[in-house]
Design a protein around this motif. Structure first.
Motif, PDB file in Angstrom:
ATOM      1  N   THR A  43       4.885 -70.064   2.004  1.00 28.31           N
ATOM      2  CA  THR A  43       4.571 -70.288   3.413  1.00 28.31           C
ATOM      3  C   THR A  43       3.288 -69.524   3.694  1.00 28.31           C
ATOM      4  O   THR A  43       3.193 -68.337   3.399  1.00 28.31           O
ATOM      5  N   THR A  44       2.296 -70.191   4.222  1.00 26.85           N
ATOM      6  CA  THR A  44       1.022 -69.570   4.548  1.00 26.85           C
ATOM      7  C   THR A  44       1.007 -69.232   6.031  1.00 26.85           C
ATOM      8  O   THR A  44       1.337 -70.082   6.864  1.00 26.85           O
ATOM      9  N   VAL A  45       0.634 -67.994   6.338  1.00 27.99           N
ATOM     10  CA  VAL A  45       0.655 -67.499   7.714  1.00 27.99           C
ATOM     11  C   VAL A  45      -0.761 -67.171   8.166  1.00 27.99           C
ATOM     12  O   VAL A  45      -1.541 -66.568   7.431  1.00 27.99           O
ATOM     13  N   SER A  46      -1.087 -67.562   9.394  1.00 21.72           N
ATOM     14  CA  SER A  46      -2.355 -67.182  10.020  1.00 21.72           C
ATOM     15  C   SER A  46      -2.095 -66.947  11.501  1.00 21.72           C
ATOM     16  O   SER A  46      -1.086 -67.400  12.052  1.00 21.72           O
ATOM     17  N   VAL A  47      -2.995 -66.212  12.123  1.00 24.45           N
ATOM     18  CA  VAL A  47      -2.907 -65.984  13.565  1.00 24.45           C
ATOM     19  C   VAL A  47      -4.207 -66.485  14.185  1.00 24.45           C
ATOM     20  O   VAL A  47      -5.297 -66.064  13.796  1.00 24.45           O
ATOM     21  N   ARG A  48      -4.083 -67.390  15.139  1.00 22.60           N
ATOM     22  CA  ARG A  48      -5.241 -67.959  15.834  1.00 22.60           C
ATOM     23  C   ARG A  48      -5.018 -67.803  17.329  1.00 22.60           C
ATOM     24  O   ARG A  48      -3.996 -68.265  17.857  1.00 22.60           O
TER      25      ARG A  48
ATOM     26  N   LYS B 213      -1.701 -66.569  18.438  1.00 24.19           N
ATOM     27  CA  LYS B 213      -0.530 -67.375  18.110  1.00 24.19           C
ATOM     28  C   LYS B 213      -0.346 -67.426  16.592  1.00 24.19           C
ATOM     29  O   LYS B 213      -1.278 -67.747  15.855  1.00 24.19           O
ATOM     30  N   THR B 214       0.857 -67.111  16.135  1.00 22.47           N
ATOM     31  CA  THR B 214       1.168 -67.169  14.708  1.00 22.47           C
ATOM     32  C   THR B 214       1.430 -68.610  14.307  1.00 22.47           C
ATOM     33  O   THR B 214       2.214 -69.305  14.938  1.00 22.47           O
ATOM     34  N   GLU B 215       0.722 -69.043  13.272  1.00 25.35           N
ATOM     35  CA  GLU B 215       0.891 -70.385  12.746  1.00 25.35           C
ATOM     36  C   GLU B 215       1.375 -70.293  11.308  1.00 25.35           C
ATOM     37  O   GLU B 215       0.947 -69.416  10.553  1.00 25.35           O
ATOM     38  N   THR B 216       2.278 -71.174  10.933  1.00 19.54           N
ATOM     39  CA  THR B 216       2.741 -71.228   9.551  1.00 19.54           C
ATOM     40  C   THR B 216       2.562 -72.626   9.003  1.00 19.54           C
ATOM     41  O   THR B 216       2.664 -73.610   9.731  1.00 19.54           O
TER      42      THR B 216
ATOM     43  N   PHE C 262      -1.732 -71.110   0.035  1.00 21.91           N
ATOM     44  CA  PHE C 262      -2.989 -70.914   0.754  1.00 21.91           C
ATOM     45  C   PHE C 262      -4.060 -71.878   0.254  1.00 21.91           C
ATOM     46  O   PHE C 262      -4.802 -72.448   1.031  1.00 21.91           O
TER      47      PHE C 262
ATOM     48  N   ASP D  74       3.758 -74.853   5.500  1.00 22.42           N
ATOM     49  CA  ASP D  74       4.508 -74.888   4.248  1.00 22.42           C
ATOM     50  C   ASP D  74       3.535 -75.123   3.109  1.00 22.42           C
ATOM     51  O   ASP D  74       2.709 -76.031   3.166  1.00 22.42           O
TER      52      ASP D  74
END
Length: 92
Positions: A30-35, A38-41, A46, A43
């Motif tokens: 699961t790749t996680v980023s914050v924009r 807001k946390t976005e994931t 990366f 599946d």
């Protein structure tokens, strides 16, 4: 797998092993980023590549030359590639 077990035992016996683990396949990532707060994931991994990180060894080596010697002993070096990187030491 026996070759990996043998290598792991060798670096453990020689006092070089700090940590290490095998990783599950990229299909479990699961790749996680914050924009904009807001946390976005997403599946999946990366990066979409043919190469996959299967695991890692964290060894306590005196220098790059010693790290390369140990990296060459990892079974995957015979048919794949082993990446060697120093850890970042944060000076307080």
């Amino acid at each position: 797998m026996k070759a990996y077990g043998d290598f792991t035992q060798k670096v453990r016996d020689e006092g070089k092993l700090v940590a290490g683990d095998a990783l599950q396949g990229v299909e479990t990532a699961t790749t996680v980023s914050v924009r904009n707060g807001k946390t976005e994931t997403i599946d999946g991994p990366f990066a979409e590549t043919k190469e996959q990180l299967g695991g890692y060894y964290l060894l306590d080596c005196k220098d790059l030359d010693e790290a390369i010697e140990y990296a060459a002993m990892i079974p995957t070096a015979d048919y794949g590639r082993i990446e060697v990187r120093p850890i970042v030491v944060w000076d307080n």
